[in-house]
Design an enzyme around this catalytic site. Sequence first.
Site, PDB file in Angstrom:
ATOM      1  N   HIS A   1       0.831  -1.212   0.000  1.00 44.23           N
ATOM      2  CA  HIS A   1       0.000   0.000   0.000  1.00 44.23           C
ATOM      3  C   HIS A   1       0.864   1.260   0.000  1.00 44.23           C
ATOM      4  O   HIS A   1       0.603   2.210  -0.743  1.00 44.23           O
ATOM      5  CB  HIS A   1      -0.942  -0.004   1.199  1.00 44.23           C
ATOM      6  CG  HIS A   1      -1.965  -1.095   1.159  1.00 44.23           C
ATOM      7  ND1 HIS A   1      -2.879  -1.309   2.168  1.00 44.23           N
ATOM      8  CD2 HIS A   1      -2.220  -2.053   0.214  1.00 44.23           C
ATOM      9  CE1 HIS A   1      -3.649  -2.348   1.848  1.00 44.23           C
ATOM     10  NE2 HIS A   1      -3.262  -2.805   0.675  1.00 44.23           N
TER      11      HIS A   1
ATOM     12  N   HIS B   1      -9.064  -2.009  -5.677  1.00 45.25           N
ATOM     13  CA  HIS B   1      -8.023  -2.352  -4.708  1.00 45.25           C
ATOM     14  C   HIS B   1      -6.984  -3.281  -5.329  1.00 45.25           C
ATOM     15  O   HIS B   1      -5.778  -3.105  -5.095  1.00 45.25           O
ATOM     16  CB  HIS B   1      -8.614  -3.000  -3.458  1.00 45.25           C
ATOM     17  CG  HIS B   1      -7.571  -3.195  -2.397  1.00 45.25           C
ATOM     18  ND1 HIS B   1      -7.201  -2.191  -1.520  1.00 45.25           N
ATOM     19  CD2 HIS B   1      -6.771  -4.247  -2.107  1.00 45.25           C
ATOM     20  CE1 HIS B   1      -6.231  -2.628  -0.742  1.00 45.25           C
ATOM     21  NE2 HIS B   1      -5.955  -3.873  -1.078  1.00 45.25           N
TER      22      HIS B   1
ATOM     23  N   ASP C   1      -2.958  -2.713  -5.569  1.00 48.85           N
ATOM     24  CA  ASP C   1      -1.941  -3.687  -5.166  1.00 48.85           C
ATOM     25  C   ASP C   1      -0.937  -3.926  -6.291  1.00 48.85           C
ATOM     26  O   ASP C   1       0.272  -4.071  -6.047  1.00 48.85           O
ATOM     27  CB  ASP C   1      -2.611  -5.014  -4.794  1.00 48.85           C
ATOM     28  CG  ASP C   1      -3.191  -5.025  -3.387  1.00 48.85           C
ATOM     29  OD1 ASP C   1      -2.858  -4.125  -2.587  1.00 48.85           O
ATOM     30  OD2 ASP C   1      -3.959  -5.953  -3.084  1.00 48.85           O
TER      31      ASP C   1
ATOM     32  N   HIS D   1      -0.694 -11.176  -5.585  1.00 47.29           N
ATOM     33  CA  HIS D   1       0.626 -10.697  -5.155  1.00 47.29           C
ATOM     34  C   HIS D   1       1.726 -11.574  -5.735  1.00 47.29           C
ATOM     35  O   HIS D   1       2.752 -11.074  -6.188  1.00 47.29           O
ATOM     36  CB  HIS D   1       0.722 -10.670  -3.630  1.00 47.29           C
ATOM     37  CG  HIS D   1      -0.077  -9.577  -2.999  1.00 47.29           C
ATOM     38  ND1 HIS D   1       0.110  -8.248  -3.306  1.00 47.29           N
ATOM     39  CD2 HIS D   1      -1.076  -9.604  -2.077  1.00 47.29           C
ATOM     40  CE1 HIS D   1      -0.733  -7.508  -2.602  1.00 47.29           C
ATOM     41  NE2 HIS D   1      -1.459  -8.307  -1.863  1.00 47.29           N
TER      42      HIS D   1
END
Length: 259
Positions: A47, A203, A207, A230
């Site tokens: 973030h 969101h 990321d 991720h």
Amino acid sequence: ASSGAGIVVQRGDGDHPPIPARAHHVGATERRTALGADGSALSTVEHLLAAASALGVDDMLVEVDGSELPIADGSFAPWVGLLQEAGVATQAGTPSRYRVVSAFELREGDARYRVEPADDFRLTVTVEWDHPLIGRQQGSWAIDSESFAREIAPARTFGFQREAEALQARGFALGGALDNVILLSDDGVVGTELRWPDEFLRHKAGDLVGDLALIGGRLAAHVIAERPSHRGNVALAQRLVRTALREGGPVLDISRIMA
């Protein structure tokens, strides 16, 4: 930090070495991105890195008094606000820039990526979950300071109520509360209202911005991501760095890639 230092994290709760925020220092990607080096580790860096990247911050020392960056409200907006409040100083030197000049694709698990040449940094992201509030969502954004702050930064992280207890038993989401995560029941959200109908998508786009900051420079490319994760994001960052170093191919201006 001094010109050319890049972004470095430093834990202050013991004898920990500084960790450059670079793709080859990623130690974990489950549910978050964690950096690690020489026995030191720092979790949930994505973030802050997303905010710094969008605001054009190239050099910064991040001092942390624990093993994880604060989650705040679960979005990128608190970090954007703090960086804007602190102000960004102009230094001597030239930022490292990475320009993709030929398209390539990458697949990592369920995540799929296509990277194409572009004059600036642009994302097109698609997510898909079997949930009535999500389903299949797609969006596209130019990533600059204004559009990121307005269109992506307020989007919060999210999780499923049915997974919460199992995650906490494994040491994840221990700070999870209704004021810092969108908690999804089987048919809706618990204790909050969505900031956008596609807040989940936004969101995941944020990321991706944070994870791609791990290349250590400013990116000029159109990144098309389907079901990004991720693990996949970091694999893409590592692919960009590896290609630049070993092939010189789709990435140019690598003068400080080893800093």
